[in-house]
Design an enzyme around this catalytic site. Structure first.
Site, PDB file in Angstrom:
ATOM      1  CG  ASP A  56      -1.945  -1.119   1.192  1.00  0.00           C
ATOM      2  OD1 ASP A  56      -2.649  -1.235   0.173  1.00  0.00           O
ATOM      3  OD2 ASP A  56      -2.032  -1.878   2.173  1.00  0.00           O
ATOM      4  CE  LYS A  66      -4.121  -6.893   2.305  1.00  0.00           C
ATOM      5  NZ  LYS A  66      -4.762  -5.568   2.316  1.00  0.00           N
ATOM      6  CG  ASP A  90      -7.890  -5.640   0.785  1.00  0.00           C
ATOM      7  OD1 ASP A  90      -9.136  -5.565   0.774  1.00  0.00           O
ATOM      8  OD2 ASP A  90      -7.202  -5.525   1.814  1.00  0.00           O
ATOM      9  CE  LYS A 105     -10.035  -4.196   4.318  1.00  0.00           C
ATOM     10  NZ  LYS A 105      -8.735  -4.390   3.629  1.00  0.00           N
ATOM     11  CB  ALA A 159       2.487  -1.438  11.394  1.00  0.00           C
ATOM     12  N   GLY A 170       0.267  -4.494  15.631  1.00  0.00           N
ATOM     13  CA  GLY A 170       0.420  -5.027  16.981  1.00  0.00           C
ATOM     14  C   GLY A 170       0.568  -6.527  17.159  1.00  0.00           C
TER      15      GLY A 170
END
Lengths: 225, 225
Positions: A11, A36, A64, A66, A177, A179
């Site tokens: 991204d 992705k 992706d 969404k 990133a 967690g």
């Protein structure tokens, strides 16, 4: 070595050019299950960029976006890129009639897999989305998609998805990133872990990929973190 | 004549070129409030296409990507096109923490309006989304977006949105191809009606725009359909 369980998310931020990225993307693709991309990639690089990516990457390419729109808009969003992608991610919450039913039929006709988001990795997913997981899983049960998306940051969501749809591949974001640690989602029942920023932000992305693949091997052997 | 209440949706199919469309888009833009583009436009034409559109269109340009992702992905999806759009549409469903809070802050910093989807025009919206409208409206109340999206096909959704957020502009899709008639949403309390296929599919799109504008005048004068 068994098949990688890693899906790398790409991204890019504004200002990042695609061409200089392609060699490392190509190397990464040879060691992971999938790559992705999402709206940032499409907005920055367009179909030409996706064509270049497809040539450079031998892993599965997952779009992706969404998707969460009415049927004709979702189909028109995917149709121009159908030849370049292996799977598409949409939101289960938009429902079937006039939306996912048609998208699924279109993707089936193109041999493209569908994965449905039933829970997300950010804290705000618990505000509305997670409370509806029984309903989004019911949508998924009816549609029988190839995959589900449920987050490593809340393994309980992975477990409920796994128990309701035993045959679905579960793709799990939130590692690095956001967690969770590599292997967390696999231990909870996911099939693939999605990692983005912690790979591209490392000094050696390929090394980061190999480290995660090894962590996945450990998780799949049943070793605790 | 008062300001138009019409937002024209431009969601082209694969195979349609942008250049031949621009003259009619330009003419349409001079008689409507806004032009709404989404993923089909971005996937087909990219940033270059959006730049051309921006030059051709004097109406407000609304990027309707139905954003429904984690914060950094939504911001990275919008940042490259920030100079070309006046408003952005996202799903209230994804929640605030780690998602819409950051998107809203980013858009505020760029002077771009945010509109949040609380209900959609397709039948499947009633499967999950509409049942959560109290929660999505609570997200909207906290974020105070410029606009809300609620459908002409289910005017009750417009009314509840209007009553909960009196100051928000309500954008309403579902007119024409999806079944509602021009004026239906304005009568229910919406500020703008979004029309796409029935305009572009007509023999004379500009004439279709003018007809809808007149129907809107009638609705705003209180005339019944």
């Amino acid at each position: 070595m068994r098949e990688s369980r890693l899906i790398v998310a790409l991204d890019p931020e504004r200002g990042v050019s695609l061409e200089p990225l392609l060699p490392i993307v190509s190397a990464v693709c040879s060691e992971v299950y999938g790559l992705k991309i999402g709206l940032p990639f499409m907005v920055l690089y367009g179909i030409q960029g996706l064509r270049s990516l497809r040539r450079a990457c031998r892993a599965r390419v997952i779009a992706d976006f969404k998707l969460a729109d009415v049927a004709h808009v979702m189909v028109r969003s995917v149709e121009p890129i159908a030849e370049f992608v292996d799977a598409v991610i949409a939101h289960a919450f938009v429902g079937r009639a006039g939306a996912l039913d048609e998208l699924k039929a279109f993707l089936d006709s193109k041999g493209i897999d569908l994965a449905l988001v039933v829970s997300m990795s950010h804290p705000g997913s618990s505000e509305i989305i997670d409370e509806n997981i029984e309903k989004t899983l019911a949508v998924a049960e009816a549609l029988k998609p190839w995959g589900l998306v449920a987050p490593a940051t809340r393994p309980a969501m992975i477990r409920v998805a796994r128990s309701r749809l035993p045959a679905a591949r579960i793709l799990s974001p939130g590692i690095g990133a956001q967690g969770a640690r590599p292997g967390d989602a696999l231990r909870a029942g996911a099939d693939y872990e999605i990692v983005g920023r912690s790979i591209w932000g490392s000094r050696d992305p390929l090394e980061a990929v190999r480290f995660i693949n090894l962590e996945h091997e450990r998780a799949l052997r049943g070793e605790l973190e």
